[in-house]
Design an enzyme around this catalytic site. Sequence first.
Site, mmCIF file in Angstrom:
data_model
loop_
_atom_site.group_PDB
_atom_site.id
_atom_site.type_symbol
_atom_site.label_atom_id
_atom_site.label_comp_id
_atom_site.label_asym_id
_atom_site.label_seq_id
_atom_site.Cartn_x
_atom_site.Cartn_y
_atom_site.Cartn_z
ATOM 1 N N GLY A 264 1.707 -38.192 -7.052
ATOM 2 C CA GLY A 264 2.521 -37.006 -7.331
ATOM 3 C C GLY A 264 3.491 -37.278 -8.465
ATOM 4 C CG ASN B 176 6.696 -38.422 -4.958
ATOM 5 O OD1 ASN B 176 7.784 -38.087 -4.486
ATOM 6 N ND2 ASN B 176 6.042 -37.676 -5.856
ATOM 7 C CE1 TYR C 227 7.314 -32.107 3.573
ATOM 8 C CE2 TYR C 227 9.387 -31.903 4.768
ATOM 9 C CZ TYR C 227 8.681 -32.318 3.653
ATOM 10 O OH TYR C 227 9.337 -32.948 2.616
ATOM 11 C CE LYS D 131 6.854 -35.551 3.366
ATOM 12 N NZ LYS D 131 6.670 -36.378 2.177
HETATM 13 P P1 NDP Z 1 6.535 -31.114 -6.346
HETATM 14 O O1 NDP Z 1 5.797 -30.015 -5.673
HETATM 15 O O2 NDP Z 1 7.538 -30.805 -7.384
HETATM 16 O O3 NDP Z 1 5.472 -32.180 -6.942
HETATM 17 C C1 NDP Z 1 4.471 -32.674 -6.129
HETATM 18 C C2 NDP Z 1 3.657 -33.676 -6.891
HETATM 19 O O4 NDP Z 1 2.636 -34.172 -6.034
HETATM 20 C C3 NDP Z 1 2.950 -33.090 -8.087
HETATM 21 O O5 NDP Z 1 2.785 -34.086 -9.067
HETATM 22 C C4 NDP Z 1 1.605 -32.690 -7.511
HETATM 23 O O6 NDP Z 1 0.657 -32.549 -8.566
HETATM 24 C C5 NDP Z 1 1.340 -33.854 -6.578
HETATM 25 N N1 NDP Z 1 0.489 -33.593 -5.434
HETATM 26 C C6 NDP Z 1 0.613 -32.641 -4.488
HETATM 27 N N2 NDP Z 1 -0.398 -32.708 -3.604
HETATM 28 C C7 NDP Z 1 -1.173 -33.745 -3.994
HETATM 29 C C8 NDP Z 1 -2.373 -34.310 -3.504
HETATM 30 N N3 NDP Z 1 -2.983 -33.811 -2.418
HETATM 31 N N4 NDP Z 1 -2.901 -35.365 -4.150
HETATM 32 C C9 NDP Z 1 -2.297 -35.870 -5.258
HETATM 33 N N5 NDP Z 1 -1.174 -35.369 -5.769
HETATM 34 C C10 NDP Z 1 -0.620 -34.311 -5.149
HETATM 35 O O7 NDP Z 1 7.183 -31.963 -5.142
HETATM 36 P P2 NDP Z 1 8.634 -32.620 -5.006
HETATM 37 O O8 NDP Z 1 8.936 -33.450 -6.183
HETATM 38 O O9 NDP Z 1 9.573 -31.559 -4.555
HETATM 39 O O10 NDP Z 1 8.368 -33.556 -3.736
HETATM 40 C C11 NDP Z 1 7.837 -34.851 -3.847
HETATM 41 C C12 NDP Z 1 7.911 -35.509 -2.483
HETATM 42 O O11 NDP Z 1 9.265 -35.498 -2.029
HETATM 43 C C13 NDP Z 1 7.087 -34.787 -1.397
HETATM 44 O O12 NDP Z 1 6.463 -35.719 -0.568
HETATM 45 C C14 NDP Z 1 8.150 -34.013 -0.619
HETATM 46 O O13 NDP Z 1 7.773 -33.806 0.716
HETATM 47 C C15 NDP Z 1 9.328 -34.950 -0.735
HETATM 48 N N6 NDP Z 1 10.618 -34.290 -0.574
HETATM 49 C C16 NDP Z 1 11.002 -33.283 -1.428
HETATM 50 C C17 NDP Z 1 12.220 -32.664 -1.253
HETATM 51 C C18 NDP Z 1 12.695 -31.567 -2.165
HETATM 52 O O14 NDP Z 1 13.721 -30.918 -1.841
HETATM 53 N N7 NDP Z 1 12.058 -31.299 -3.282
HETATM 54 C C19 NDP Z 1 13.122 -33.048 -0.154
HETATM 55 C C20 NDP Z 1 12.605 -34.103 0.674
HETATM 56 C C21 NDP Z 1 11.404 -34.697 0.469
HETATM 57 P P3 NDP Z 1 -0.722 -31.692 -8.376
HETATM 58 O O15 NDP Z 1 -0.308 -30.344 -7.863
HETATM 59 O O16 NDP Z 1 -1.326 -31.681 -9.736
HETATM 60 O O17 NDP Z 1 -1.536 -32.451 -7.393
#
Ligand code: NDP
Length: 265
Positions: free
Chosen positions: A14, A93, A158, A162
Amino acid sequence: MDLELKDKVAVITGGSVGIGLAVAEGLAREGVHLVLCARNEERVKARAQEIADQYGVKAVGIHADVANGDDIDRLVAAIGAEFSDGVDILINNAGTGSEETIMDASDERWQYYWDLHVMAAVRLSRGLVPLMRKRGGGAIINNASICATQPLYYEPIYNVTKAALVMFSKCLANELVGDNIRVNTINPGLVLTPDWMKTATLLTENEPITPEQYLDKIAKGNAPIGRFASPEEVAHFFVFMCSPRASYCVGSSYYVDGGWLKVIT
Ligand code: NDP
């Protein structure tokens, strides 16, 4: 502080947007070479190229769905080919929120999030630890969430998956500490990534408030600090935890949440 990260190699799932991209940039700034993984091939390759150009490190973008075991096998093989001397850092991530009730959610939905949040970390650790042993050690960071401890009512799947990731992290830490591989979890609170902007835009479409006002209300209603974190604010902590400067940090969960967690753990 010299974080002693120069010429280390990190794999970030990610890594094409949001927290993962901010961590990638933070590590690249320290001279770390990168593998970024995400499903959208064009975007992940473009971000990797930009980072390589800007920071003068090697950065490779590989498309893979980490919820899929075959994709992970392909990803691990590609990483081994690109960095045959091994890798130092793995950041699990990739992940996303959910919205359901336990009474209505299907088995398939549970399975998908289990694969995305837990099995991805299991499979990637199994695949990449041999490459970390080659380097004499390293660091694995699992990005869980404050919701692993303090659930949000609308996303039970979720919260549960988690929480399982946190326990996986603890078990893996015990198993790998003898290999000089430190495993830890980071639990962010509210982080303003494009995903939140998208949600806010959708939810305010027919409402008399703007997406920004909606987000402000969420932040003030939850986090004592009264605002969202930027991805960069959270990324600083990830970068530190990857570094040998965090050498005594093993098997723990660290909250970066502006005071949102209402209990002590
Ligand atoms: P975003 O939605 O901004 O980004 C997610 C990233 O993960 C993208 O690069 C996406 O790219 C990739 N991704 C999603 N699904 C897959 C998959 N199945 N395989 C490979 N890549 C994947 O997420 P955030 O930055 O907000 O969150 C990142 C992490 O932090 C997550 O695990 C989230 O649960 C955690 N988190 C976020 C919070 C927040 O407030 N934002 C708070 C607490 C935890 P693509 O779509 O091209 O696959």
